[in-house]
Design a protein around this motif. Structure first.
Motif, mmCIF file in Angstrom:
data_model
loop_
_atom_site.group_PDB
_atom_site.id
_atom_site.type_symbol
_atom_site.label_atom_id
_atom_site.label_comp_id
_atom_site.label_asym_id
_atom_site.label_seq_id
_atom_site.Cartn_x
_atom_site.Cartn_y
_atom_site.Cartn_z
ATOM 1 N N ALA A 74 0.808 -1.219 0.000
ATOM 2 C CA ALA A 74 0.000 0.000 0.000
ATOM 3 C C ALA A 74 0.839 1.266 0.000
ATOM 4 C CB ALA A 74 -0.917 0.007 1.223
ATOM 5 N N LEU A 75 2.138 1.154 0.295
ATOM 6 C CA LEU A 75 2.972 2.355 0.402
ATOM 7 C C LEU A 75 3.284 2.917 -0.982
ATOM 8 C CD1 LEU A 75 5.459 1.120 3.161
ATOM 9 C CD2 LEU A 75 3.529 2.690 3.437
ATOM 10 N N PRO A 76 3.106 4.229 -1.184
ATOM 11 C CA PRO A 76 3.344 4.823 -2.497
ATOM 12 C C PRO A 76 4.829 5.044 -2.769
ATOM 13 C CG PRO A 76 2.688 6.518 -0.942
ATOM 14 C CD PRO A 76 2.607 5.203 -0.201
ATOM 15 N N ASP A 77 5.193 5.130 -4.039
ATOM 16 C CA ASP A 77 6.592 5.298 -4.418
ATOM 17 C C ASP A 77 7.172 6.629 -3.973
ATOM 18 O OD1 ASP A 77 6.776 2.817 -5.543
ATOM 19 O OD2 ASP A 77 6.362 3.483 -7.587
ATOM 20 N N ASP A 78 6.320 7.624 -3.747
ATOM 21 C CA ASP A 78 6.848 8.927 -3.350
ATOM 22 C C ASP A 78 6.932 9.091 -1.838
ATOM 23 O OD1 ASP A 78 4.164 9.020 -2.814
ATOM 24 O OD2 ASP A 78 3.826 10.974 -3.747
ATOM 25 N N GLN A 79 6.748 8.004 -1.107
ATOM 26 C CA GLN A 79 6.889 8.018 0.348
ATOM 27 C C GLN A 79 8.258 7.487 0.740
ATOM 28 O OE1 GLN A 79 4.776 8.910 2.958
ATOM 29 N NE2 GLN A 79 6.544 8.472 4.222
ATOM 30 N N SER A 80 8.913 8.143 1.669
ATOM 31 C CA SER A 80 10.222 7.699 2.140
ATOM 32 C C SER A 80 10.040 6.515 3.078
ATOM 33 C CB SER A 80 10.937 8.840 2.875
ATOM 34 O OG SER A 80 12.152 8.399 3.396
ATOM 35 N N TRP A 81 10.350 5.301 2.597
ATOM 36 C CA TRP A 81 10.194 4.112 3.431
ATOM 37 C C TRP A 81 11.183 3.051 2.996
ATOM 38 C CZ3 TRP A 81 8.691 -0.176 0.573
ATOM 39 C CH2 TRP A 81 8.046 0.074 -0.652
#
Length: 278
Positions: free
Chosen positions: A220-227
């Motif tokens: 669910a985490l988007p590509d533009d999120q720092s993770w």
């Protein structure tokens, strides 16, 4: 006999003087009808650099008889190698972990096993509204505050991240207990989380519903999120995931410009990561 007594006397006279080994400071606070420790370990140069400020790491399950010393030791080891920034380390003791770190559950088996569980929201409000201001007023933080937790505390870290609060600069959730409440937390997190703070999440060999929930979160985490997602199902188990992955989590959250880390095997292993973390 006299010679033996004289030898013992001389040996005693030459013995070194021992003093207490002071590691940090501790205070007793109360929340959810339980008294608990707050333990603070300051950077080595804190007293000698009165103008300098440091990041703050909040470690859940951070009592003196819990994970405090492990966390401080790993943090210090990272510092020696330049793997992550030096920080003010704050350990928050937990007493009833399921009550303090997890939300309510609809699962009947979990309700029966943990009848007091479900007050993570109260614990989070206390942590944000009472403890963080206390730490900010007493110690020289630089405005960066990171929340670190494993297992149930890892679930708490992700739940806090997903709440959208701006109280923390980044989060580490090591083997979070995502099986809790029929994996409801991973189901609730959409593809556009409200919180933009960096998130480190890992998976060991937990399998089953825990694995399903963590993988659903990662998807669910988007590509533009720092993770950063560290998939360690092949080489770590739940019991040793904190030991094995806290150094990496700190490296992700508090990176340094050191250019020798890969040479010594200190690689940040993200099987998947957001674009902002690259």
């Amino acid at each position: 006999m006299i010679a033996e007594i004289a030898a013992l006397f001389l040996a005693a006279q030459s013995a070194p003087d021992f003093a207490p080994l002071v590691v940090g400071e501790s205070a007793i606070v109360s929340v959810l009808d339980e008294e608990r420790e707050i333990n603070v370990v300051l950077p080595a140069g804190y007293a000698d650099e009165p103008e300098r400020q440091w990041p703050v790491v909040i470690m859940l399950d951070g009592g003196g008889q819990q994970d405090l010393m492990l966390g401080v030791g790993i943090h210090n080891w990272n510092r020696l190698w330049g793997r992550s920034k030096e920080a003010i380390w704050v350990g928050i003791e937990t007493k009833d972990r399921q009550r303090e770190l997890l939300p309510p559950t609809r699962d009947a088996a979990e309700q029966e096993r943990y009848p007091t569980a479900g007050e993570s929201a109260v614990f989070r409000d206390w942590l944000i509204d009472t403890i963080l201001p206390l730490i900010a007023a007493r110690y020289r933080g630089n405005g960066e505050v990171f929340l670190v937790g494993e297992s149930a505390a890892g679930h708490f870290a992700v739940e806090t991240w997903a709440s959208g609060t701006d109280a923390f600069s980044g989060y580490a959730a090591i083997s979070p207990s995502f099986q809790w409440d029929e994996q409801s937390l991973s189901h609730a997190i959409s593809g556009q989380p409200a919180n933009r703070a960096p998130l480190y999440v890992s998976l060991a060999d937990e399998g089953g519903a825990t694995e399903e929930g963590i993988l659903r979160l990662v998807a669910a985490l988007p590509d533009d999120q720092s993770w950063c997602f560290s998939d360690r199902r092949e080489d770590l188990v739940h019991a040793n995931s904190l030991h094995g992955l806290l150094p990496e989590a700190l490296q992700f959250l508090m990176p340094t410009p050191a250019d020798w880390l890969e040479e010594y095997g200190f690689v940040l292993r993200c099987e998947k990561r957001g674009l902002a973390a690259e």
